[in-house]
Design an enzyme around this catalytic site. Structure first.
Site, mmCIF file in Angstrom:
data_model
loop_
_atom_site.group_PDB
_atom_site.id
_atom_site.type_symbol
_atom_site.label_atom_id
_atom_site.label_comp_id
_atom_site.label_asym_id
_atom_site.label_seq_id
_atom_site.Cartn_x
_atom_site.Cartn_y
_atom_site.Cartn_z
ATOM 1 N N PRO A 64 0.691 -1.150 0.017
ATOM 2 C CA PRO A 64 -0.026 -0.091 0.095
ATOM 3 C C PRO A 64 1.020 1.320 0.079
ATOM 4 O O PRO A 64 1.758 1.464 0.718
ATOM 5 C CB PRO A 64 -0.859 0.002 1.533
ATOM 6 C CG PRO A 64 -0.799 -1.699 1.694
ATOM 7 C CD PRO A 64 0.533 -2.084 0.974
ATOM 8 N N GLU A 65 0.532 2.020 -0.932
ATOM 9 C CA GLU A 65 1.238 3.468 -1.093
ATOM 10 C C GLU A 65 0.567 4.633 -0.675
ATOM 11 O O GLU A 65 -0.806 4.355 -0.099
ATOM 12 C CB GLU A 65 1.706 3.633 -2.508
ATOM 13 C CG GLU A 65 2.710 2.513 -2.971
ATOM 14 C CD GLU A 65 3.995 2.363 -2.240
ATOM 15 O OE1 GLU A 65 4.436 3.340 -1.499
ATOM 16 O OE2 GLU A 65 4.807 1.447 -2.467
#
Length: 275
Positions: free
Chosen positions: A2-3
């Site tokens: 997840p960014e």
């Protein structure tokens, strides 16, 4: 992993529903990357305030109760946070529950690189130590092209690696760095200090536009990520080069190439992206 878009989508999904909620109980499963720093029972009775984001960290403010301050949360390589009205019993990958009078916030992380850490504030204690080295936020008005270019001029590493480091700007993870470099027509192996001021402006604009588009689409779901309400992200279906090795470049028709940089896959068009 997840960014920034996925973390921001998560923040938006839990901020308003949990503001003013009272913590009833908390539960820790298998150990995460760092210790919580407080006994879980100490969180009971706290009132949840605003949820903010710094880079890929979420800061969940806690008022009143035994340990006012907050919880710094990180989704690690494969984590997601869900806000559940009636949670099922925790499974083997459900490592933290914060049960409130408005539902249970649950961290699920198959690889256990995520974290939940108590800190007295975001500016002191373990939270400050973890976020102090982060670069500027991409949508911060103080992040000008001049400031961005100045950081690039100090780095001799490939521009893709500099973007991933978060020194010049946070949030351009692997997918979004590939996409922004394609949009800016910059080769991922070009040394950062060889990027001109106009190209730095073009790249910063591309980073912002790419992240804005990802936010509009709920982020990217490649394997594990879901938003706080269980929905997949949709950005990956509209990526121009990421994951498209061997397919025609949408700009020139030449095959998209894949190389490995720093143990991460990089996708780009050799014809469109110049050194």
């Amino acid at each position: 992993m997840p960014e920034l878009p996925e973390v921001e989508v998560t923040r938006r999904g839990i901020d308003e529903p949990l503001r003013g909620a009272r913590v009833l109980t908390a539960r820790l499963g298998k150990p995460l990357r760092w210790p919580l720093g407080q006994p879980v029972q100490a969180l009971s009775g706290s009132i949840i305030g605003a949820t903010s984001r710094r880079g890929k960290y979420l800061w969940l403010t806690l008022h009143e109760g035994k340990v006012p301050g907050g919880l710094l949360m990180h989704l690690g390589m494969s984590g997601s946070l869900a806000l559940l009205a009636a949670p099922a019993p925790p499974g083997p990958h459900d490592h933290f529950d914060l049960a409130t009078d408005r539902g249970t916030l649950r961290l699920t992380d198959p690889r256990r690189f995520g974290a939940v850490v108590w800190s007295p504030s975001l500016d002191e204690g373990p939270a400050a130590a973890l976020v102090r080295s982060l670069g500027p936020e991409p949508f911060d008005p103080a992040l000008t092209a001049e400031r961005f270019h100045a950081v690039l001029q100090r780095r001799r590493a490939p521009i893709k690696a500099v973007l991933l480091s978060g020194e010049a700007v946070v949030g351009a993870g692997n997918i979004y760095a590939c996409e922004a470099l394609f949009a800016a027509a910059i080769h991922p192996a070009l040394r950062a200090d060889r990027i001109s001021r106009p190209r730095a402006q073009r790249l910063l604009d591309a980073v912002r536009q790419t992240l804005e588009r990802a936010l509009d689409l709920g982020g990217s779901t490649l394997r594990d990520f879901r938003d706080a309400h269980g929905m997949d992200g949709a950005y990956q279906a509209q990526a121009q080069v990421y994951g498209r090795a061997g397919q025609p470049c949408p700009r020139c028709g030449q095959p998209v190439r894949r190389i490995v940089q720093g143990q991460r896959a990089t996708y780009f068009c050799a014809a469109c992206q110049k050194r």
